[in-house]
Scaffold this motif. Structure first.
Motif, PDB file in Angstrom:
ATOM      1  N   ASP B 129       0.830  -1.213   0.000  1.00 37.88           N
ATOM      2  CA  ASP B 129       0.000   0.000   0.000  1.00 37.88           C
ATOM      3  C   ASP B 129       0.856   1.251   0.000  1.00 37.88           C
ATOM      4  N   ALA B 130       1.875   1.258   0.864  1.00 33.73           N
ATOM      5  CA  ALA B 130       2.748   2.432   0.963  1.00 33.73           C
ATOM      6  C   ALA B 130       3.467   2.677  -0.357  1.00 33.73           C
ATOM      7  N   THR B 131       3.902   1.590  -0.989  1.00 32.10           N
ATOM      8  CA  THR B 131       4.614   1.726  -2.272  1.00 32.10           C
ATOM      9  C   THR B 131       3.694   2.264  -3.355  1.00 32.10           C
ATOM     10  N   ARG B 132       2.456   1.757  -3.368  1.00 36.17           N
ATOM     11  CA  ARG B 132       1.515   2.238  -4.371  1.00 36.17           C
ATOM     12  C   ARG B 132       1.251   3.722  -4.201  1.00 36.17           C
ATOM     13  N   ARG B 133       1.132   4.116  -2.940  1.00 40.05           N
ATOM     14  CA  ARG B 133       0.859   5.518  -2.660  1.00 40.05           C
ATOM     15  C   ARG B 133       2.032   6.385  -3.089  1.00 40.05           C
ATOM     16  N   GLU B 134       3.232   5.893  -2.840  1.00 43.61           N
ATOM     17  CA  GLU B 134       4.429   6.650  -3.213  1.00 43.61           C
ATOM     18  C   GLU B 134       4.537   6.755  -4.731  1.00 43.61           C
TER      19      GLU B 134
END
Lengths: 128, 138
Positions: B129-134
């Motif tokens: 999730d964090a990677t997608r957001r970044e």
């Protein structure tokens, strides 16, 4: 490297906790320098007092004194704190003079060069 | 703590945020704190820094570009991903006799090849999730 306040020093990655301690600094070219940490900065540039280079060839080692050293941070691989109550080297290693260790280093270098040329010859002949 | 006695106090309370308190994650465990850290870090492009901060205290193995592998407890990490390890032992001790008495070390971030983590320490979904957001934000 973050500039931590006095309270954060224990939890931060600052080298402040290593000041005036005997350190082992590994460099990118494989050298091992020992010395007392005088100062550092955010690039991991480091000033070592009473620095010496520990050259290890097989079971032989020698400490070559260097004096006051300033190390540029980009060459630093690792800075390790040497525990004073522990043996720095395994007991089977023998300390030799500078001349002897240089001779041993040259012999090791020649052996690797020879291995390199032999391998090149084999590759040329296409031996598996 | 803050008494509203007049209209000025009321306006001040709005300003200070007392009237609408933010929902506090009081019952959260570290997991929610991790989520919050990762969510906040994404905007500043410090995903891995925040991730490693949450891994402090775990046993990791750091493999360097010069093939030296060191196992130890993650003590701290910084914005350059420099790593400080405690209780270190070198994986192949015989090959590196000079590291025998080193128990704590500072590793420059630029020389790290891998950081091997314990599998139970990794929340893959959270990282995804964090990677997608970044990726979206960057």
């Amino acid at each position: 490297m973050s500039w931590a306040g006095p309270d954060d020093v224990l939890l931060s990655t600052s080298l402040a906790s290593y000041l005036d301690k005997k350190l082992l600094v590994l460099l990118r070219d494989g050298r091992k320098l020992l010395g007392l940490l005088c100062s550092f900065d955010q690039f991991a540039n480091v000033v070592l007092q009473d620095a010496c280079e520990r050259v290890i060839v097989g079971d032989l080692y020698c400490d070559i004194p260097l004096g006051l050293y300033v190390i540029r941070g980009e060459n630093v691989v690792l800075i390790g704190e040497l525990e004073l109550d522990k043996e720095e080297l395994p007991p089977h290693m023998t300390r030799v003079s500078v001349v002897e260790i240089k001779r041993a280093q040259k012999a090791e270098r020649d052996a690797t060069d020879l291995k390199g040329t032999m391998r090149k010859r084999m590759e040329f002949l296409d031996f598996d | 703590m803050f008494e509203i006695r007049c209209l000025r106090d009321l306006y001040t309370s709005f300003f200070l945020g007392f009237f609408h308190p933010k929902p506090r994650l009081r019952t959260a465990g570290r997991l929610l704190e991790h989520t919050r850290n990762l969510c906040l870090s994404v905007r500043r492009k410090m995903l891995f820094f925040s991730y490693f901060k949450d891994l402090v205290g775990r046993e990791v193995t750091v493999e360097l570009k010069n093939d030296l592998a060191i196992r130890g407890t993650l003590h701290s990490v910084d914005q350059y991903l420099n790593i400080k390890l405690e209780n270190t032992r070198v994986v192949d001790q015989d090959k590196y006799p000079h590291m025998l008495s080193v128990r704590n070390c500072f590793i420059r971030g630029s020389v790290v090849r891998y950081v091997q983590l314990p599998p139970e320490g990794v929340d893959v979904e959270l990282l995804h999730d964090a990677t997608r957001r970044e990726a979206r934000g960057g």
